[in-house]
Design a protein around this motif. Structure first.
Motif, PDB file in Angstrom:
ATOM      1  N   LEU A  73      -6.209  -5.429  -3.374  1.00  0.00           N
ATOM      2  CA  LEU A  73      -6.376  -4.001  -3.131  1.00  0.00           C
ATOM      3  C   LEU A  73      -7.401  -3.427  -4.092  1.00  0.00           C
ATOM      4  O   LEU A  73      -7.571  -3.937  -5.201  1.00  0.00           O
ATOM      5  CB  LEU A  73      -5.053  -3.254  -3.358  1.00  0.00           C
ATOM      6  CG  LEU A  73      -3.860  -3.569  -2.475  1.00  0.00           C
ATOM      7  CD1 LEU A  73      -2.643  -2.807  -2.978  1.00  0.00           C
ATOM      8  CD2 LEU A  73      -4.151  -3.211  -1.030  1.00  0.00           C
TER       9      LEU A  73
ATOM     10  N   VAL B 139       0.840  -1.204   0.000  1.00  0.00           N
ATOM     11  CA  VAL B 139       0.000   0.000   0.000  1.00  0.00           C
ATOM     12  C   VAL B 139       0.872   1.250   0.000  1.00  0.00           C
ATOM     13  O   VAL B 139       0.613   2.207  -0.746  1.00  0.00           O
ATOM     14  CB  VAL B 139      -0.943   0.010   1.217  1.00  0.00           C
ATOM     15  CG1 VAL B 139      -1.628   1.364   1.360  1.00  0.00           C
ATOM     16  CG2 VAL B 139      -1.983  -1.086   1.084  1.00  0.00           C
TER      17      VAL B 139
ATOM     18  N   GLU C  96      -7.688  -1.916   1.335  1.00  0.00           N
ATOM     19  CA  GLU C  96      -7.241  -3.310   1.374  1.00  0.00           C
ATOM     20  C   GLU C  96      -8.461  -4.215   1.485  1.00  0.00           C
ATOM     21  O   GLU C  96      -9.322  -4.006   2.343  1.00  0.00           O
ATOM     22  CB  GLU C  96      -6.321  -3.524   2.572  1.00  0.00           C
ATOM     23  CG  GLU C  96      -5.054  -2.686   2.536  1.00  0.00           C
ATOM     24  CD  GLU C  96      -4.375  -2.657   3.885  1.00  0.00           C
ATOM     25  OE1 GLU C  96      -4.447  -3.663   4.610  1.00  0.00           O
ATOM     26  OE2 GLU C  96      -3.779  -1.613   4.219  1.00  0.00           O
TER      27      GLU C  96
END
Length: 270
Positions: A198, A177, A192
């Motif tokens: 994602l 991320v 998430e």
């Protein structure tokens, strides 16, 4: 029956401005927020409670004991046994990969770098207070609904990107991320959806723009990831359609790769 009890959070930060700002933001969202100024103060407050906090948000660096001391104490000290499972979110200006990895390995559930946006803070907290994939999907749906309404009013496009990696084990999803965010704008959102998936919500972005973003992300990722991109309003009109088409495109990409591998095997046999 739905549980309407207000979530009770503990914020640990020695900056008076940070305390006031975050406390106000979270109280406007309907949370009850207690404040501590140090690790020792936080542990005393936690220990005095018969019911665990729903979430602890803490900085790392304090003049004496650091934020890691809070995590270590809750995980190992029997006096805090009922608080052992309380999720902990790190909120720090220390964005080094070593510190992030250490926090996650010790048991922190989330790591948010300072400075952050109000939207980002609230999104992360909501994610932590939801603990199932179904709930995380609901968070994505909520975010998409809000962005679609804005896009309708502003008459602009938005794109949804679903990214799934080949294996769920490997680099921590929090580090992925962090890497992905280097290629995104402040208006973009990353959610998430588990250890290997994602979702990227990209306002003011057409399909070509989304492809540019994905190619930049791919260049920085070490693992094998598959991407499905969809667009509102040119391809899909509803949240469900956006999500379904993005997932379908990921499956198509995976199936295409499988077919190509089988063809290569057949070619090698000849």
């Amino acid at each position: 029956m739905k549980n309407d009890r207000k979530k009770h959070l503990l914020l640990v930060d020695d900056s008076n401005l940070t305390q006031i700002t975050i406390k106000k933001i979270l109280e406007l969202e309907g949370y009850i927020v207690d404040v501590s100024v140090s690790a020792e103060d936080a542990l005393n407050q936690i220990k005095s409670r018969d019911i665990p906090y729903d979430l602890i948000i803490t900085d790392i660096h304090f003049p004496q004991r650091d934020g890691f001391y809070i995590i270590d104490t809750l995980k190992s000290n029997k006096e805090y046994s009922i608080h052992k499972s309380t999720p902990i979110m790190i909120l720090s200006a220390d964005a080094t990969s070593t510190t992030v990895r250490r926090a996650v390995e010790k048991g922190a559930k989330e790591y948010l770098n300072k400075p952050f946006t109000t939207k980002e803070l609230i999104s992360r907290i909501k994610k932590l207070l939801l603990d199932t994939e179904e709930s995380l999907y609901s968070l994505l749906i909520e975010c998409l609904n809000e962005e679609i309404e804005r896009a309708k009013r502003g008459k602009y496009e938005l794109s949804l990107v679903i990214a799934s990696r080949e294996f769920s084990e490997g680099i921590l999803i929090e580090e992925v991320v962090k890497e992905v965010k280097t290629e995104l704008r402040k208006v973009d959102t990353v959610i998430e959806l588990g250890k290997s998936t994602l979702a990227l919500v990209l306002p003011f972005t057409n399909l070509n723009g989304a492809n540019v973003v994905v190619n930049k992300i791919k260049a920085n990722l070490n693992e094998k990831w598959y991407f499905g991109i969809t667009n509102f309003p040119n391809e899909c009109q509803t949240v469900e359609e956006l999500y379904r088409l993005a997932k379908q495109r990921i499956n198509n990409e995976i199936n295409k790769e499988i077919v190509e591998k089988e063809q290569n095997k057949e070619e090698m046999k000849k």
